[in-house]
Design an enzyme around this catalytic site. Structure first.
Site, short mmCIF file in Angstrom:
data_model
loop_
_atom_site.label_atom_id
_atom_site.label_comp_id
_atom_site.label_asym_id
_atom_site.label_seq_id
_atom_site.Cartn_x
_atom_site.Cartn_y
_atom_site.Cartn_z
N HIS A 84 -60.55 16.61 32.08
CA HIS A 84 -59.92 16.91 30.80
C HIS A 84 -59.80 15.66 29.93
CE1 HIS A 84 -56.00 15.97 32.92
NE2 HIS A 84 -55.70 15.48 31.74
N ASP A 220 -60.79 18.20 38.83
CA ASP A 220 -60.55 17.62 37.51
C ASP A 220 -60.98 16.15 37.48
OD1 ASP A 220 -59.68 17.06 34.97
OD2 ASP A 220 -57.68 17.89 35.23
N SER A 643 -52.96 10.86 33.32
CA SER A 643 -54.13 11.65 33.68
C SER A 643 -55.32 10.73 33.93
CB SER A 643 -54.48 12.62 32.55
OG SER A 643 -53.50 13.62 32.43
#
Length: 708
Positions: A84, A220, A643
């Site tokens: 992402h 991810d 992230s």
């Protein structure tokens, strides 16, 4: 002497803090020995983590694009981060014919790597404490505006002193609401290329349904590479550039994890508000976040309507949709978690302790009435704060407002020039217009503007409303007749510019009025904001004095931090499926296969994954129990911006990539919940398995230093 006592008090407070709470500044790591990180399982010295003069782990961690974190994993500048985080670059490299978001992308040689335009990575070089320097120039009699001017003067001087004539980027940040100041020296590299990305079905497996939830089964991750010039210095994209030779890269462990193992995360957490008052939290969850949730939901409905109709629109709006959806679920989850975890009640208890201290004679004149003043601010600015949230989402999603204002403003300047100056300006203006209308769907944007303004006007108090559109039914026609209706109409205007047409363009006038009204509102509330900042600074200053034994650490503010803890399970819930899970700190391929739904946008899987699962072809990446572990939990204290952060074991080896938090503790930006707050991480063995077994990208595997 007073400053020394404060520092010693702060260090003493560190010694009492549990290892899993807090986002720590790098230069304080050596002092963290008081907590005895070695006893938690760390086998490194502080200098092996953070060193100015020698290579260390901090040299392998990058601020990825200014919004995520990444880690260097090879001697040729290879970067791992989240899928992402690379989403925009993957989407922009895609076309309807070559949809890398849907099908994945793997460069089998360096010449196939895509230039990720506009993307950069920032390496952390060093930091320093300039608190004494700045505070010595300030006094209590200064207004906030005077204080701001003096601080900005000092910041400019500090930046000049440390930039080495522009070689480095220097950022000075305040901490504890302006009670402390540190500078950070960085080096930015702008030639970043996409190397690999799994298909959407792996990188976003579970979609919005599983977002912020556990158990997770999401791959991810994405792979990039940083390039430099031939001397190893930053350079703009060029075919002459070479892969960067980093100061340090992370070796990768395929040993696997077990509950209780040491875990350390380095990254760039964005924002936390751990010292927000109960009044601020109440405003947030009862008014501000509900506004954000409602406006996000409206924007998502409009985007999805048109994305489902057209593949090109789906690609063009994929990044914005994903961002809006992520925050929509986060804000909704935060509201629920704050109420469920009694966060406001606990804050009020803390404030009672502060007030008891503040009532003492020696403290009362400065601190005695602070909480009343802070509460008054939230009462007086409540409607304005609600407006800010609806306005923020309107500006983010309604591109007609942004385009009309930005391009119209430039056209005003353009029209005032002589013919020679116009000829010089025209190519740049044409380029700017094409950029602002890139991937622009006029039908979607027209409906977006109508829906967002309708929502805004129905929810925002009239005395704080910035946008006033009288007849919304006529807005689509107004847009179609505007100079700014689409790229072609703006470029046509540029060929035959007419000042009168611009001055009478109703869309442009709407955008101008909105921006002007917004600026006037900001000015109206500026004095209150200024006073509130002062009260917030004094409150935190007093709180640290009132509660000398309470754990205090600086809020996240996009500066590099370290958090350490353990691989840790989470209490099971009756409403969740724990297929394939023996102990609730990891997930396996079995759980993902059970969620699989053929043709489902969120839970589909490539046929080759099903074949590999059937054959149990896990290679060296399987756990000792014979299963392929996908995701695992740790109690590291992370937030947005983390992230893509590396999850590192006690020997400095990469064991996972952090990508999410859990819904039970979405109040974590306000208060740390030790029993519930977890970092959800991709197991590095799953990352390598996808690259190796699924993608067959042996060229990537061969670059890595894998410790078996």
């Amino acid at each position: 002497m007073k400053r020394l006592l404060l520092v010693l008090s702060f260090i003493a407070s560190l010694i009492q803090i549990k290892a899993d709470e807090g986002m720590w500044l790098m230069m304080l790591i050596e002092r963290l020995n008081g907590v005895d990180m070695q006893k938690e399982g760390l086998h490194l010295t502080p200098e092996e983590i953070y060193s100015v003069n020698h290579s260390s782990i901090k040299d392998a961690v990058v601020h990825f694009g200014g919004f995520c974190t990444g880690e260097i994993v090879s001697p040729q500048g290879l970067i791992f981060t989240n899928h992402h985080c690379g989403y925009r670059a993957i989407a922009e490299a895609s076309t309807p014919e070559k949809d890398y978001l849907k099908n994945g992308f793997w460069a089998k040689k360096k010449s196939e790597e895509f230039n990720a335009k506009g993307l950069y990575v920032r390496f952390f070089v060093r930091m320093g404490d300039v608190t004494d320097r700045i505070l010595s120039k300030l006094n209590k009699d200064l207004s906030e505006e005077q204080r701001k001017i003096i601080i900005e003067e000092q910041i400019k001087a500090i930046q000049k002193e440390n930039s080495e004539n522009g070689k480095y980027t220097v950022v000075v940040k305040d901490f504890f609401e302006g009670n402390e100041f540190y500078y950070f020296v960085y080096q930015d590299f702008k030639d970043i290329r996409l190397v690999g990305a799994p298909p959407y079905a792996i990188g976003k497996f579970g979609g919005n349904t599983d977002n912020w939830e556990w158990p997770r089964h999401t791959g991810d991750f994405s792979v990039f590479r940083v390039y430099s010039d031939k001397e190893g210095f930053p350079a703009s994209f060029s075919t002459e550039n070479i892969p960067l030779k980093p100061k340090h890269f992370l070796p990768i462990s395929v040993k696997g994890t077990k509950e209780g193992d040491f875990s350390m995360v380095l990254g760039y957490p964005g924002t936390t508000n751990r010292y927000l008052t109960s009044f601020g939290i109440q405003q947030m969850v009862e008014k501000d976040y509900p506004a954000w949730v409602e406006a996000s939901k409206t924007a998502m409905e409009v985007m999805k309507k048109y994305m489902d109709k057209d593949h090109a629109t789906q690609l063009n709006y994929a990044t914005n949709y994903a961002q809006v959806a992520n925050y929509w679920k986060n804000r909704a989850g935060t509201i629920e978690a704050v109420h469920k975890n009694n966060t406001i009640r606990d804050k009020k208890e803390l404030e009672k302790q502060f007030q008891k201290w503040a009532e003492k004679t020696e403290n009362h004149s400065v601190y005695g009435d602070l909480l009343n003043k802070i509460q008054a601010y939230y009462t007086e600015s409540s409607d304005r704060n609600i407006e800010k949230n609806y306005s923020r989402l309107l500006q983010k999603n309604a591109r007609y407002i942004k385009n009309a204002f930005q391009i119209g403003d430039i056209l005003e300047v353009y029209l005032a020039q002589n013919d020679h100056s116009k000829a010089l300006m025209k190519p740049e203006l044409q380029h700017a217009i094409k950029q602002l209308y890139a991937g622009f769907n006029p039908q979607l944007e027209s409906e977006m503007l109508v829906r967002m303004i309708t929502l805004y006007q129905s929810k925002v108090a009239k005395d704080v409303a910035s946008i006033k559109a009288d007849n919304l039914q006529q807005l689509p026609e107004l847009i179609q007749s505007s100079i700014f209706a689409n790229e072609t109409s703006v470029l046509n205007f540029l060929e035959k510019p007419d000042p009168k047409s611009l001055s009478q363009d109703k869309l442009y006038l709407l955008a101008l009025a909105y921006i002007k009204n917004n600026q006037e509102l900001a000015e109206k509330y500026a004095k209150g904001e200024e006073i509130f900042k002062k009260h917030s600074r004094l409150f935190l200053d007093g709180l640290r004095k009132a509660l000398p034994h309470k754990k205090f650490y600086p809020d996240a503010n996009s500066t590099i931090r370290l958090t350490y803890g353990q691989v840790t399970s989470l209490p099971k819930r009756s409403d969740r499926d724990y297929s394939g899970i023996q102990n609730n700190y990891y997930t396996t391929m079995e759980g993902m296969i059970k969620k699989y739904k053929k043709g489902d946008a969120e839970f589909d899987l490539p046929a080759s994954i099903m074949k590999l699962y059937k054959d149990k072809d896990y290679g060296i990446y399987k756990d000792k129990n014979g299963k392929l572990h996908l995701n695992f939990l740790s109690n590291n204290d992370i937030t947005g911006g983390n992230s893509g952060s590396p999850v590192i074991d006690g020997h400095g080896r990469l064991i996972g990539i952090a990508f999410d938090g859990n819904s039970e503790a979405l109040s974590g930006d306000i208060v740390f919940e030790p029993q519930l707050q977890r970092s959800i991480n991709v197991d590095i063995r799953y990352v390598l398995w996808v690259i190796d077994k699924f993608a067959g990208a042996q060229n990537i595997i061969q670059e890595l230093s894998i410790v078996k």
